[in-house]
Design a protein around this motif. Sequence first.
Motif, PDB file in Angstrom:
ATOM      1  N   ILE A  14      65.172  -4.423   5.101  1.00 13.33           N
ATOM      2  CA  ILE A  14      64.689  -4.717   3.746  1.00 13.33           C
ATOM      3  C   ILE A  14      65.263  -6.044   3.251  1.00 13.33           C
ATOM      4  O   ILE A  14      64.581  -6.812   2.567  1.00 13.33           O
ATOM      5  CB  ILE A  14      64.992  -3.539   2.797  1.00 13.33           C
ATOM      6  CG1 ILE A  14      64.118  -2.344   3.205  1.00 13.33           C
ATOM      7  CG2 ILE A  14      64.755  -3.908   1.348  1.00 13.33           C
ATOM      8  CD1 ILE A  14      64.438  -1.053   2.490  1.00 13.33           C
ATOM      9  N   ILE A  15      66.508  -6.343   3.601  1.00  9.03           N
ATOM     10  CA  ILE A  15      67.086  -7.646   3.243  1.00  9.03           C
ATOM     11  C   ILE A  15      66.316  -8.776   3.926  1.00  9.03           C
ATOM     12  O   ILE A  15      66.013  -9.793   3.307  1.00  9.03           O
ATOM     13  CB  ILE A  15      68.588  -7.691   3.591  1.00  9.03           C
ATOM     14  CG1 ILE A  15      69.374  -6.838   2.593  1.00  9.03           C
ATOM     15  CG2 ILE A  15      69.112  -9.129   3.600  1.00  9.03           C
ATOM     16  CD1 ILE A  15      70.839  -6.661   2.925  1.00  9.03           C
ATOM     17  N   LEU A  17      63.196  -8.709   4.868  1.00 14.87           N
ATOM     18  CA  LEU A  17      61.920  -8.807   4.148  1.00 14.87           C
ATOM     19  C   LEU A  17      62.095  -9.603   2.858  1.00 14.87           C
ATOM     20  O   LEU A  17      61.279 -10.473   2.537  1.00 14.87           O
ATOM     21  CB  LEU A  17      61.361  -7.408   3.842  1.00 14.87           C
ATOM     22  CG  LEU A  17      60.134  -7.365   2.944  1.00 14.87           C
ATOM     23  CD1 LEU A  17      58.942  -7.999   3.644  1.00 14.87           C
ATOM     24  CD2 LEU A  17      59.825  -5.934   2.529  1.00 14.87           C
ATOM     25  N   GLY A  18      63.145  -9.313   2.117  1.00 12.86           N
ATOM     26  CA  GLY A  18      63.416 -10.036   0.874  1.00 12.86           C
ATOM     27  C   GLY A  18      63.599 -11.521   1.115  1.00 12.86           C
ATOM     28  O   GLY A  18      63.083 -12.356   0.368  1.00 12.86           O
ATOM     29  N   LEU A  21      60.203 -13.105   1.776  1.00 20.78           N
ATOM     30  CA  LEU A  21      59.431 -13.256   0.543  1.00 20.78           C
ATOM     31  C   LEU A  21      59.961 -14.409  -0.313  1.00 20.78           C
ATOM     32  O   LEU A  21      59.181 -15.145  -0.925  1.00 20.78           O
ATOM     33  CB  LEU A  21      59.440 -11.949  -0.248  1.00 20.78           C
ATOM     34  CG  LEU A  21      58.608 -10.823   0.362  1.00 20.78           C
ATOM     35  CD1 LEU A  21      58.909  -9.495  -0.308  1.00 20.78           C
ATOM     36  CD2 LEU A  21      57.125 -11.143   0.276  1.00 20.78           C
ATOM     37  N   CYS A 119      59.289  -9.506  -5.720  1.00 21.93           N
ATOM     38  CA  CYS A 119      59.418  -8.575  -4.581  1.00 21.93           C
ATOM     39  C   CYS A 119      60.590  -8.959  -3.679  1.00 21.93           C
ATOM     40  O   CYS A 119      61.286  -8.087  -3.159  1.00 21.93           O
ATOM     41  CB  CYS A 119      58.119  -8.542  -3.779  1.00 21.93           C
ATOM     42  SG  CYS A 119      56.755  -7.794  -4.668  1.00 21.93           S
ATOM     43  N   GLY A 120      60.834 -10.254  -3.508  1.00 23.65           N
ATOM     44  CA  GLY A 120      61.943 -10.711  -2.680  1.00 23.65           C
ATOM     45  C   GLY A 120      63.290 -10.326  -3.268  1.00 23.65           C
ATOM     46  O   GLY A 120      64.161  -9.792  -2.566  1.00 23.65           O
ATOM     47  N   GLY A 122      63.824  -7.965  -5.502  1.00 19.39           N
ATOM     48  CA  GLY A 122      63.900  -6.498  -5.474  1.00 19.39           C
ATOM     49  C   GLY A 122      64.278  -5.972  -4.097  1.00 19.39           C
ATOM     50  O   GLY A 122      65.092  -5.051  -3.966  1.00 19.39           O
ATOM     51  N   SER A 123      63.723  -6.569  -3.056  1.00 17.87           N
ATOM     52  CA  SER A 123      64.048  -6.155  -1.686  1.00 17.87           C
ATOM     53  C   SER A 123      65.508  -6.448  -1.354  1.00 17.87           C
ATOM     54  O   SER A 123      66.180  -5.636  -0.712  1.00 17.87           O
ATOM     55  CB  SER A 123      63.147  -6.866  -0.676  1.00 17.87           C
ATOM     56  OG  SER A 123      61.817  -6.456  -0.826  1.00 17.87           O
ATOM     57  N   LEU A 124      65.989  -7.598  -1.773  1.00 20.66           N
ATOM     58  CA  LEU A 124      67.391  -7.923  -1.525  1.00 20.66           C
ATOM     59  C   LEU A 124      68.320  -6.918  -2.204  1.00 20.66           C
ATOM     60  O   LEU A 124      69.282  -6.437  -1.597  1.00 20.66           O
ATOM     61  CB  LEU A 124      67.720  -9.340  -2.008  1.00 20.66           C
ATOM     62  CG  LEU A 124      67.161 -10.486  -1.181  1.00 20.66           C
ATOM     63  CD1 LEU A 124      67.492 -11.823  -1.845  1.00 20.66           C
ATOM     64  CD2 LEU A 124      67.716 -10.457   0.222  1.00 20.66           C
ATOM     65  N   LEU A 126      67.614  -3.796  -3.163  1.00 25.20           N
ATOM     66  CA  LEU A 126      67.488  -2.499  -2.489  1.00 25.20           C
ATOM     67  C   LEU A 126      68.212  -2.501  -1.149  1.00 25.20           C
ATOM     68  O   LEU A 126      68.910  -1.544  -0.803  1.00 25.20           O
ATOM     69  CB  LEU A 126      66.017  -2.139  -2.296  1.00 25.20           C
ATOM     70  CG  LEU A 126      65.731  -0.811  -1.591  1.00 25.20           C
ATOM     71  CD1 LEU A 126      66.353   0.356  -2.349  1.00 25.20           C
ATOM     72  CD2 LEU A 126      64.226  -0.619  -1.429  1.00 25.20           C
ATOM     73  N   GLY A 127      68.085  -3.571  -0.390  1.00 19.77           N
ATOM     74  CA  GLY A 127      68.763  -3.680   0.905  1.00 19.77           C
ATOM     75  C   GLY A 127      70.270  -3.619   0.768  1.00 19.77           C
ATOM     76  O   GLY A 127      70.959  -2.936   1.537  1.00 19.77           O
TER      77      GLY A 127
END
Length: 137
Positions: A14-15, A17-18, A21, A119-120, A122-124, A126-127
């Motif tokens: 997920i990181i 992915l962030g 993004l 989204c980037g 948020g992904s960071l 969450l990761g």
Amino acid sequence: MNWKNHLLIMGIAIILLGICLLIVYIRENTKKYSLVQGKIIEVLKHLGPRVGEYKGFTHTPIIEYQYKGNTYKTEHRISAPTPDSTYKVNDIVELRVYEDKPDKAIINSRRNILMPLICGVGSLILGVILLTVSYFI
């Protein structure tokens, strides 16, 4: 594999992915582009996940525009659960046409431009949460 390893792998993925993004956001905001007018010529109906009462279909506007003497058609990158939730056929929209990829224009709206950033980040977050939880399990 135990839960700790699953959370660790998911957190790292997920990181990554962030980060991807955020790179997209930075690239889109540093590329040269022109603003042109486009017209919604069609709204495509796609089978997708079921969203509440909308029976699993999403609707994506198709936009036609002129750039440097050529006519292009592009699909909006954000779909909606209803056919007329944001854009309707014959609506005129302002497009951001990147000089290096004139066939991949995007609607020049705040929401559309900021989506990769939101989204980037948020992904960071969450990761990092998943990595932290995996460390304490």
